[in-house]
Design an enzyme around this catalytic site. Structure first.
Site, PDB file in Angstrom:
ATOM      1  N   ASP A  65       4.285  -1.216   3.854  1.00  0.00           N
ATOM      2  CA  ASP A  65       3.282  -1.761   2.849  1.00  0.00           C
ATOM      3  C   ASP A  65       2.618  -0.368   2.472  1.00  0.00           C
ATOM      4  O   ASP A  65       1.304  -0.057   2.467  1.00  0.00           O
ATOM      5  CB  ASP A  65       2.074  -2.483   3.359  1.00  0.00           C
ATOM      6  CG  ASP A  65       1.306  -3.087   2.594  1.00  0.00           C
ATOM      7  OD1 ASP A  65       1.459  -2.804   1.132  1.00  0.00           O
ATOM      8  OD2 ASP A  65      -0.019  -3.615   2.758  1.00  0.00           O
ATOM      9  N   ASN A 107      -8.617  -3.770   8.757  1.00  0.00           N
ATOM     10  CA  ASN A 107      -8.474  -4.968   8.817  1.00  0.00           C
ATOM     11  C   ASN A 107      -7.491  -5.433   9.669  1.00  0.00           C
ATOM     12  O   ASN A 107      -7.467  -6.501  10.300  1.00  0.00           O
ATOM     13  CB  ASN A 107      -8.343  -5.523   7.376  1.00  0.00           C
ATOM     14  CG  ASN A 107      -7.889  -7.131   7.546  1.00  0.00           C
ATOM     15  OD1 ASN A 107      -8.837  -7.848   8.063  1.00  0.00           O
ATOM     16  ND2 ASN A 107      -6.640  -7.579   7.538  1.00  0.00           N
ATOM     17  N   HIS A 108      -6.416  -4.618   9.821  1.00  0.00           N
ATOM     18  CA  HIS A 108      -5.136  -4.907  10.426  1.00  0.00           C
ATOM     19  C   HIS A 108      -4.659  -3.399  11.049  1.00  0.00           C
ATOM     20  O   HIS A 108      -5.041  -2.381  10.720  1.00  0.00           O
ATOM     21  CB  HIS A 108      -4.249  -5.799   9.687  1.00  0.00           C
ATOM     22  CG  HIS A 108      -3.934  -4.967   8.442  1.00  0.00           C
ATOM     23  ND1 HIS A 108      -4.654  -5.512   7.217  1.00  0.00           N
ATOM     24  CD2 HIS A 108      -3.483  -3.937   7.863  1.00  0.00           C
ATOM     25  CE1 HIS A 108      -4.303  -4.741   6.264  1.00  0.00           C
ATOM     26  NE2 HIS A 108      -3.431  -3.885   6.562  1.00  0.00           N
ATOM     27  N   GLN A 172       1.310  -7.089   9.957  1.00  0.00           N
ATOM     28  CA  GLN A 172       0.131  -6.495   9.917  1.00  0.00           C
ATOM     29  C   GLN A 172      -0.888  -7.515  10.352  1.00  0.00           C
ATOM     30  O   GLN A 172      -1.596  -7.999  10.079  1.00  0.00           O
ATOM     31  CB  GLN A 172      -0.426  -6.339   8.410  1.00  0.00           C
ATOM     32  CG  GLN A 172       0.336  -5.110   7.704  1.00  0.00           C
ATOM     33  CD  GLN A 172       0.092  -5.073   6.084  1.00  0.00           C
ATOM     34  OE1 GLN A 172       0.229  -6.093   5.640  1.00  0.00           O
ATOM     35  NE2 GLN A 172      -0.153  -3.848   5.677  1.00  0.00           N
ATOM     36  N   ASP A 174      -4.181  -8.991  11.906  1.00  0.00           N
ATOM     37  CA  ASP A 174      -5.403  -8.581  12.146  1.00  0.00           C
ATOM     38  C   ASP A 174      -6.208  -8.005  13.098  1.00  0.00           C
ATOM     39  O   ASP A 174      -5.970  -8.843  14.422  1.00  0.00           O
ATOM     40  CB  ASP A 174      -6.223  -9.806  11.352  1.00  0.00           C
ATOM     41  CG  ASP A 174      -6.103 -10.024   9.838  1.00  0.00           C
ATOM     42  OD1 ASP A 174      -5.072  -9.656   9.398  1.00  0.00           O
ATOM     43  OD2 ASP A 174      -7.136 -10.653   9.134  1.00  0.00           O
ATOM     44  N   ARG A 202     -12.785   4.519   1.583  1.00  0.00           N
ATOM     45  CA  ARG A 202     -12.574   3.518   0.686  1.00  0.00           C
ATOM     46  C   ARG A 202     -12.207   2.442   1.665  1.00  0.00           C
ATOM     47  O   ARG A 202     -11.071   2.266   2.444  1.00  0.00           O
ATOM     48  CB  ARG A 202     -11.778   3.786  -0.377  1.00  0.00           C
ATOM     49  CG  ARG A 202     -11.134   2.507  -1.163  1.00  0.00           C
ATOM     50  CD  ARG A 202      -9.988   1.975  -0.628  1.00  0.00           C
ATOM     51  NE  ARG A 202      -9.328   0.935  -1.715  1.00  0.00           N
ATOM     52  CZ  ARG A 202      -8.271   0.082  -1.325  1.00  0.00           C
ATOM     53  NH1 ARG A 202      -7.881  -0.046  -0.087  1.00  0.00           N
ATOM     54  NH2 ARG A 202      -8.026  -0.783  -2.034  1.00  0.00           N
ATOM     55  N   ASP A 204     -10.812  -0.946   2.961  1.00  0.00           N
ATOM     56  CA  ASP A 204      -9.711  -1.766   2.408  1.00  0.00           C
ATOM     57  C   ASP A 204     -10.212  -3.285   2.882  1.00  0.00           C
ATOM     58  O   ASP A 204     -10.485  -3.568   3.826  1.00  0.00           O
ATOM     59  CB  ASP A 204      -8.479  -1.354   3.141  1.00  0.00           C
ATOM     60  CG  ASP A 204      -7.129  -2.051   2.710  1.00  0.00           C
ATOM     61  OD1 ASP A 204      -7.172  -2.050   1.441  1.00  0.00           O
ATOM     62  OD2 ASP A 204      -6.321  -2.591   3.501  1.00  0.00           O
ATOM     63  N   GLU A 244     -13.646  -2.327  -1.148  1.00  0.00           N
ATOM     64  CA  GLU A 244     -12.553  -3.313  -1.802  1.00  0.00           C
ATOM     65  C   GLU A 244     -13.205  -4.643  -1.842  1.00  0.00           C
ATOM     66  O   GLU A 244     -12.632  -5.127  -0.676  1.00  0.00           O
ATOM     67  CB  GLU A 244     -11.206  -2.921  -1.523  1.00  0.00           C
ATOM     68  CG  GLU A 244     -10.338  -3.708  -2.493  1.00  0.00           C
ATOM     69  CD  GLU A 244      -8.951  -3.985  -1.919  1.00  0.00           C
ATOM     70  OE1 GLU A 244      -7.869  -4.425  -2.645  1.00  0.00           O
ATOM     71  OE2 GLU A 244      -8.781  -3.930  -0.432  1.00  0.00           O
ATOM     72  N   ASP A 311      -2.544  -0.937  -6.783  1.00  0.00           N
ATOM     73  CA  ASP A 311      -1.863  -2.286  -6.724  1.00  0.00           C
ATOM     74  C   ASP A 311      -1.555  -2.948  -8.126  1.00  0.00           C
ATOM     75  O   ASP A 311      -1.792  -2.376  -9.137  1.00  0.00           O
ATOM     76  CB  ASP A 311      -3.020  -3.100  -5.974  1.00  0.00           C
ATOM     77  CG  ASP A 311      -3.244  -2.849  -4.506  1.00  0.00           C
ATOM     78  OD1 ASP A 311      -2.153  -2.452  -3.982  1.00  0.00           O
ATOM     79  OD2 ASP A 311      -4.235  -3.067  -4.056  1.00  0.00           O
TER      80      ASP A 311
HETATM   81  C1  GLC Z   1      -5.640  -3.706  -0.097  1.00  0.00           C
HETATM   82  C2  GLC Z   1      -4.679  -2.376  -0.716  1.00  0.00           C
HETATM   83  C3  GLC Z   1      -3.147  -2.772  -0.477  1.00  0.00           C
HETATM   84  C4  GLC Z   1      -2.523  -3.401   0.744  1.00  0.00           C
HETATM   85  C5  GLC Z   1      -3.550  -4.363   1.469  1.00  0.00           C
HETATM   86  C6  GLC Z   1      -3.322  -4.344   2.915  1.00  0.00           C
HETATM   87  O1  GLC Z   1      -5.565  -4.572  -0.884  1.00  0.00           O
HETATM   88  O2  GLC Z   1      -5.079  -2.192  -1.950  1.00  0.00           O
HETATM   89  O3  GLC Z   1      -2.542  -2.111  -1.093  1.00  0.00           O
HETATM   90  O4  GLC Z   1      -1.331  -3.716   0.595  1.00  0.00           O
HETATM   91  O5  GLC Z   1      -4.978  -3.965   1.375  1.00  0.00           O
HETATM   92  O6  GLC Z   1      -3.701  -3.362   3.581  1.00  0.00           O
END
Ligand code: GLC
Length: 553
Positions: A65, A107-108, A172, A174, A202, A204, A244, A311
């Site tokens: 990713d 997150n993961h 991925q 979590d 930043r 995510d 984000e 993205d």
């Molecule tokens: C966020 C990132 C994206 C990624 C996703 C998973 O949305 O901007 O590119 O695939 O997180 O980490």
């Protein structure tokens, strides 16, 4: 608050520039961009006038990713450099007054992270509880982020017979934020990078991060973000968290924090998506509506404005018919759309490379109250690659000059991870070298915007109001502090218009900061006695008014 009192809140007036080290500049000819290459390009970024780099993930990764699948939070992917190069690059940036923030992707992890490898070996692993496991996938599931690529957000682990949660791809898993050990790991990761000189993060996928279903965290999901903010503040007072959070404005308020501060900045997805609806319709109402729905936030907090990012251009915050309008205008081909919600194109081709429309778009971006964010290559109007690359179509190699591989790398083209653009958007036509020497180029226009934005702190600090310009094609918005009023007027249509803003600037000294029609004499660009302003098709103007000078005559 006076702009002069607020210099420690640097993020409110930053000009962010997002880049992927891997596609920016290759220094050793192996086909991959690297930190040494980025450091060499720092003067180009300083010349553009950006003030903060946002580094996309650069840690070791299986790269399924584009690096948002990390196997070592403390490392650097070897093709990009090592920790020494990272620290050098940060120093080179700081020397030029440029800050550096990085993606915090917690997150993961990747499913090849040692934590997950250990976790799935046995239910008794000490890492098992780092992830979220269930005997059966819950009946009510959150919808997958990648419809068509993933069917569910739960995946069976054959060996241990349980399912793990993956909000994104199945590779991925979590992390379990309900586990205090995981939270302590995240704090150590943050502390580590802050010590190396990173100025902020930043963050995510924030809503996914804090709302893992079923975890003990569920009862007060925001507690983690409050904890994070306190921790960052303790370790490094001037560091910030940019989140984000792709939600409607009223829900974003929770992520700024109601009980105590959480995120310092959030991307303004609603306004970005509304801007595209305005471009599609040639009318200003969607933006006026979006700006009116922005909640008041604390003085230390604000919005990061953007048009495109790495993205897809997601349109999920628009109504279905609005989304369709934007699709019809800017992604007429089915293969330019993904997940039923987004467009995998860069801005310049979406606007047919029309310099008037591109300038209108970027003038708007820099005039909206907030911190403007550019995605690398936007400053020269780069195009997307073949859409078969899906989301990666917008992540092509940076185009520095007309030479081999656009000056990105001396490696044979076959060794590059992604091809160099061809056709009208190829480096022969679109590159930094040529544009930075051309007074009429997009690069020169955008470097002018960064400098005007930086010398007009009222844009970000002022109280926002949308004024009635009496014409649906025109957005007039003002940012006012006690002394200074900043006004921006943008005409979304192809026709010339005359708008009236009676009384605006009356009895005050008015200056024109920016004007799309360079042929107009400066005096003619200010409003006349009746407050009338003429704008060309896709024209725009920035004005500033201050109390009349006390010097007579
Ligand atoms: C966020 C990132 C994206 C990624 C996703 C998973 O949305 O901007 O590119 O695939 O997180 O980490």
């Amino acid at each position: 608050m006076n702009p002069a009192d607020t210099s420690d809140l640097w993020w409110r007036t930053a000009v962010f520039y997002c880049l992927d080290v891997e596609t920016f500049q290759d220094s050793d000819g192996d086909g991959s961009g690297d930190f040494a290459g980025l450091a060499r390009r720092m003067d180009d970024l300083a010349a553009l006038g950006i003030t903060c780099i946002w580094l996309m993930p650069f840690q070791p990764t299986p790269d399924l990713d584009d690096g948002y699948d990390i196997t070592d939070f403390y490392g650097v992917a070897s093709r990009l450099g090592d920790l020494g190069r990272v620290v050098e690059t940060i120093r080179v940036a700081h020397d030029r007054g440029i800050r550096v923030v990085m993606d915090l992707v917690v997150n993961h992890t990747s499913d090849r992270h040692p934590w997950f490898i250990a976790a799935r070996r046995s239910k008794n692993s000490r890492y098992r509880d780092y992830y979220v496991w269930r005997d059966h996938p819950p009946r009510k599931q959150q919808p997958t982020v990648f419809p068509g690529e993933e069917a569910s957000t739960w995946e069976l682990d054959e060996r241990t017979g349980q399912y793990y949660l993956h909000s994104f791809y199945r590779h991925q898993p979590d992390l379990n934020l309900g586990n205090p050990e995981v939270r302590a790991e995240i704090a150590r990761i943050i502390g580590f990078w802050l010590k190396l000189g990173i100025d902020g993060f930043r963050v995510d996928a924030v809503p996914f991060l804090i709302t893992a279903p079923g975890s003990p965290n569920e009862k007060d999901p925001h507690a983690f973000l409050r904890e994070l903010h306190r921790f960052v503040g303790r370790r490094e007072g001037s560091a910030m968290l940019l989140g984000e959070v792709g939600l409607p404005h009223d829900q974003q308020l929770d992520y700024f924090g109601t009980a105590a501060p959480e995120l310092d900045l959030q991307f303004d997805f609603v306004t970005a998506q509304s801007a595209f609806l305005c471009f599609a319709r040639g009318e200003a109402e969607p933006l006026a509506r979006a700006l009116a729905s922005r909640p008041e936030v604390d003085v230390s907090q604000g919005w990061a404005m953007f048009l495109r990012n790495h993205d897809e251009l997601s349109l999920e915050l628009l109504a279905d018919d609005e989304k369709q309008e934007v699709f019809d205008a800017f992604a007429p081909e089915e293969d330019q759309r993904v997940y039923g919600r987004g467009i995998i194109r860069r801005l310049a081709p979406m606007l047919d490379g029309d310099p008037r429309r591109l300038r209108l778009a970027y003038s708007l971006l820099f005039s909206l109250p907030g911190a403007p964010t550019l995605f690398y290559g936007e400053e020269i109007g780069m195009g997307e690659l073949d859409t078969s690359l899906r989301r990666e179509a917008v992540r092509g190699p940076m185009q520095w000059d007309a030479g081999r591989n656009g000056g990105f790398s001396t490696a044979p083209a076959s060794r590059l991870k992604r091809p160099v653009a061809t056709g009208g958007y190829a480096p022969e036509h679109i590159n930094v070298h040529d544009q930075s020497r051309d007074p009429d180029s997009l690069w020169t226009f955008i470097s002018g915007l960064t400098s005007r934005y930086r010398s007009t702190p009222e844009i970000a600090w002022g109280r926002l109001s949308v004024l009635d310009a009496g014409d649906p094609r025109v957005l007039a918005h003002e940012s006012a502090t006690d002394e200074v009023a900043f006004l921006a007027v943008h005409n979304f249509s192809a026709e010339a218009v005359t708008v009236a803003l009676p009384g605006w600037g009356a009895g005050r000294d008015v200056t024109v900061l920016l004007d799309s029609s360079s042929n107009t004499a400066p005096d003619a660009a200010a409003p006349d006695e009746e407050g009338r302003l003429r704008l060309d098709g896709y024209g725009f103007r920035w004005l500033k008014s201050v109390p009349p000078s006390s010097v007579p005559g």
